[in-house]
Design an enzyme around this catalytic site. Structure first.
Site, short mmCIF file in Angstrom:
data_model
loop_
_atom_site.label_atom_id
_atom_site.label_comp_id
_atom_site.label_asym_id
_atom_site.label_seq_id
_atom_site.Cartn_x
_atom_site.Cartn_y
_atom_site.Cartn_z
N GLU A 110 0.83 -1.21 0.00
CA GLU A 110 0.00 0.00 0.00
C GLU A 110 0.87 1.26 0.00
O GLU A 110 0.39 2.35 -0.31
CB GLU A 110 -0.91 0.01 1.24
CG GLU A 110 -1.94 -1.11 1.23
CD GLU A 110 -2.72 -1.19 2.53
OE1 GLU A 110 -3.93 -1.33 2.47
OE2 GLU A 110 -2.10 -1.13 3.62
N ASP A 164 -11.74 -5.14 -2.72
CA ASP A 164 -12.69 -6.27 -2.66
C ASP A 164 -14.04 -5.72 -2.22
O ASP A 164 -14.14 -4.55 -1.84
CB ASP A 164 -12.19 -7.34 -1.67
CG ASP A 164 -11.98 -6.75 -0.28
OD1 ASP A 164 -10.85 -6.38 0.04
OD2 ASP A 164 -12.95 -6.63 0.47
N1 ADE Z 1 -9.22 -4.04 3.81
C1 ADE Z 1 -9.42 -4.40 2.53
N2 ADE Z 1 -10.49 -5.21 2.41
C2 ADE Z 1 -10.97 -5.37 3.65
C3 ADE Z 1 -12.06 -6.11 4.19
N3 ADE Z 1 -12.84 -6.84 3.41
N4 ADE Z 1 -12.26 -6.06 5.54
C4 ADE Z 1 -11.45 -5.32 6.32
N5 ADE Z 1 -10.42 -4.62 5.86
C5 ADE Z 1 -10.18 -4.63 4.54
#
Ligand code: ADE
Length: 248
Positions: free
Chosen positions: A12, A213
């Site tokens: 990141e 996601d």
């Molecule tokens: N960071 C990136 N995706 C995430 C997720 N699904 N839950 C918590 N932190 C995250």
């Protein structure tokens, strides 16, 4: 006036460390901090590690030991808001902790001692981040296909010590928060803690998160792919533009 650029994971942070002019590596509290200049701005780059406690420790070190003037978080998040898709970018207007619960002594999600659930981000820094993200996406033909252009969003972000990885959990979380008037766009695991530390120290704070996601049943696969292949390009593109625009 040093700006701290904080991320949870090395991916990141992107190539920011390599881009540093006059780099100096300092270790403190088991963490590596890089001091130097980017786009002519004095900066400290730091990795928080994952979760709210690790992030709070790192933010405290940045305030106490490095005397930074502001903290900017760059990283990834899981999209939970309607229309917040993988590849989109969310700039936080404010933060809450979705896993804090001192009820019935305090209202659900309220941080005791702070008079409410939400920690507000600095509007000037956030506007600069939103502009930088928009410019980055406009020049990101290689990251996306023309039909599915990524978008920028500004709004509420939620942090908690959980990787949200089922559609059921993210749906329940979003619905419960929405019923209390909190329309959450994305979830991650650090930002609200950094926002709280910054509030304690009177430091301006802003955060930009690329959606890796949808916090659903394929979140762990999508997250790993995105972090491995895409996240660092967003970090580089957005942070460099942001620092260019930041008044010296
Ligand atoms: N960071 C990136 N995706 C995430 C997720 N699904 N839950 C918590 N932190 C995250």
């Amino acid at each position: 006036m040093t700006t701290a650029i904080l991320s949870a994971l090395p991916e990141e942070q992107g190539g920011l460390v390599h881009a540093l002019a006059q780099p100096e590596r300092i270790t403190h509290a088991g963490r590596a901090f890089w001091r130097g200049h980017l786009q002519g701005q004095p900066v400290v780059l730091a990795l928080s590690g994952i979760g709210k406690v690790a992030a709070a420790t790192t933010a405290t070190v940045l305030a106490e030991r490095f005397g930074v003037a502001r903290i900017v978080f760059t990283g990834v998040a899981g999209g939970v808001g309607e229309g917040v898709q993988v590849g989109d970018v969310v700039v936080a207007q404010d933060y809450l902790q979705h896993d804090i619960d001192a009820s019935p002594i305090f209202p659900r999600w309220e941080v005791p001692g702070y008079g409410g659930a939400r920690m507000v981000c600095d509007p000037v820094l956030s506007a600069l981040l939103l502009e930088a993200a928009g410019a980055c996406l406009a020049g990101a033909e290689d990251i996306c296909d023309a039909q599915n252009r990524p978008r920028t969003h500004a709004g509420l972000m939620a942090s908690g010590d959980r990787f949200v990885s089922t559609a059921q959990e993210s749906g329940t979380l979003r619905a419960a928060l929405l019923a209390a008037g909190h329309d959450v766009l994305a979830v991650e695991m650090e930002g609200a803690a950094v926002a709280q530390v910054c509030r304690d120290y009177g430091l301006p704070f802003a955060a930009v998160r690329t959606i890796s996601d949808r916090a659903d049943d394929s979140a762990h696969v999508d997250f790993a792919h995105f972090v491995q292949n895409v996240a660092s390009r967003y970090a580089d593109g957005i942070v460099h533009r942001f620092l260019q625009a930041l008044p010296k």
